[in-house]
Design a protein around this motif. Structure first.
Motif, PDB file in Angstrom:
ATOM      1  N   GLU A 107      -2.128   8.161 -11.213  1.00 46.63           N
ATOM      2  CA  GLU A 107      -1.311   7.169 -11.919  1.00 46.63           C
ATOM      3  C   GLU A 107       0.152   7.624 -11.985  1.00 46.63           C
ATOM      4  N   THR A 108       0.371   8.903 -12.187  1.00 47.33           N
ATOM      5  CA  THR A 108       1.732   9.437 -12.235  1.00 47.33           C
ATOM      6  C   THR A 108       2.411   9.297 -10.877  1.00 47.33           C
ATOM      7  N   VAL A 109       1.684   9.614  -9.810  1.00 45.70           N
ATOM      8  CA  VAL A 109       2.233   9.484  -8.451  1.00 45.70           C
ATOM      9  C   VAL A 109       2.622   8.035  -8.192  1.00 45.70           C
ATOM     10  N   GLN A 110       1.756   7.107  -8.576  1.00 42.55           N
ATOM     11  CA  GLN A 110       2.042   5.691  -8.367  1.00 42.55           C
ATOM     12  C   GLN A 110       3.247   5.241  -9.179  1.00 42.55           C
ATOM     13  N   ALA A 111       3.321   5.664 -10.433  1.00 42.94           N
ATOM     14  CA  ALA A 111       4.445   5.270 -11.287  1.00 42.94           C
ATOM     15  C   ALA A 111       5.762   5.811 -10.738  1.00 42.94           C
ATOM     16  N   GLU A 112       5.744   7.060 -10.292  1.00 44.06           N
ATOM     17  CA  GLU A 112       6.951   7.645  -9.716  1.00 44.06           C
ATOM     18  C   GLU A 112       7.357   6.908  -8.435  1.00 44.06           C
ATOM     19  N   ALA A 113       6.374   6.521  -7.640  1.00 46.56           N
ATOM     20  CA  ALA A 113       6.673   5.790  -6.406  1.00 46.56           C
ATOM     21  C   ALA A 113       7.305   4.439  -6.723  1.00 46.56           C
ATOM     22  N   VAL A 114       6.787   3.739  -7.712  1.00 46.80           N
ATOM     23  CA  VAL A 114       7.355   2.441  -8.093  1.00 46.80           C
ATOM     24  C   VAL A 114       8.794   2.620  -8.562  1.00 46.80           C
ATOM     25  N   THR A 115       9.035   3.668  -9.355  1.00 44.55           N
ATOM     26  CA  THR A 115      10.395   3.940  -9.828  1.00 44.55           C
ATOM     27  C   THR A 115      11.324   4.218  -8.647  1.00 44.55           C
ATOM     28  N   ARG A 116      10.853   5.019  -7.697  1.00 46.27           N
ATOM     29  CA  ARG A 116      11.667   5.328  -6.517  1.00 46.27           C
ATOM     30  C   ARG A 116      11.915   4.075  -5.681  1.00 46.27           C
ATOM     31  N   MET A 117      10.909   3.199  -5.572  1.00 46.15           N
ATOM     32  CA  MET A 117      11.078   1.959  -4.814  1.00 46.15           C
ATOM     33  C   MET A 117      12.118   1.061  -5.477  1.00 46.15           C
ATOM     34  N   LYS A 118      12.029   0.919  -6.796  1.00 46.71           N
ATOM     35  CA  LYS A 118      13.001   0.095  -7.515  1.00 46.71           C
ATOM     36  C   LYS A 118      14.405   0.644  -7.331  1.00 46.71           C
ATOM     37  N   THR A 119      14.541   1.953  -7.420  1.00 47.11           N
ATOM     38  CA  THR A 119      15.850   2.579  -7.237  1.00 47.11           C
ATOM     39  C   THR A 119      16.359   2.335  -5.819  1.00 47.11           C
ATOM     40  N   ALA A 120      15.482   2.469  -4.839  1.00 45.95           N
ATOM     41  CA  ALA A 120      15.886   2.250  -3.444  1.00 45.95           C
ATOM     42  C   ALA A 120      16.383   0.824  -3.233  1.00 45.95           C
ATOM     43  N   VAL A 121      15.700  -0.133  -3.825  1.00 47.54           N
ATOM     44  CA  VAL A 121      16.131  -1.531  -3.700  1.00 47.54           C
ATOM     45  C   VAL A 121      17.488  -1.718  -4.370  1.00 47.54           C
TER      46      VAL A 121
END
Length: 151
Positions: free
Chosen positions: A89-103
């Motif tokens: 769950e932590t890996v997924q949450a961090e990935a979503v945060t990184r994706m939002k930042t990238a966008v």
């Protein structure tokens, strides 16, 4: 390098046309919640979405953002394969945060526009064609500038 480029290009196409883009950020984006949106947990129906036409510049930015999101998604999938189940769950949450930042860091792009284009791709054949042409051109340009080894 050429094989990596082809794999990334294929992954980008898959991400554009197969993966639901908008839901990845819709529930976590402050910008999208400020707009008139359906109740939490309710999918946004096509009738609820504003009718928009997107500029070529917006679509270029979208494709750039999708490239970044696709790369982050691939990295996250690799991390999930080696992560302990309790850490998933932590890996997924961090990935979503990184994706939002990238966008958000993509010039000319924000989460609301990214989500709107992603959602429109599911129903607008003309928009699909325009984005596919941009992806194809970008792949062609990348292949033309990638040094080819003789062996």
């Amino acid at each position: 390098m050429t094989i990596r480029t082809k794999i990334i290009g294929t992954a980008t196409l898959a991400a554009l046309f197969a993966a639901p883009l908008a839901p990845a950020f819709a529930q976590t984006s402050d910008q999208t919640s400020e707009q008139s949106a359906p109740a939490p947990g309710q999918p946004m129906l096509q009738e609820d979405m504003p009718s928009q036409s997107f500029t070529d510049a917006q679509l270029e930015s979208f494709v750039t953002a999708v490239d970044a999101v696709t790369e982050i998604r691939a990295e996250a999938l690799l991390e999930l394969q080696i992560a302990e189940p309790a850490d998933a769950e932590t890996v997924q949450a961090e990935a979503v945060t990184r994706m939002k930042t990238a966008v958000d860091e993509t010039p000319g792009m924000d989460l609301a526009t990214y989500n709107a284009i992603g959602a429109a791709l599911h129903t607008d054949a003309e928009l699909n064609d325009r984005v596919a042409a941009l992806v194809k051109t970008r792949q062609s340009d990348t292949n033309d500038t990638t040094p080819q080894g003789d062996g």
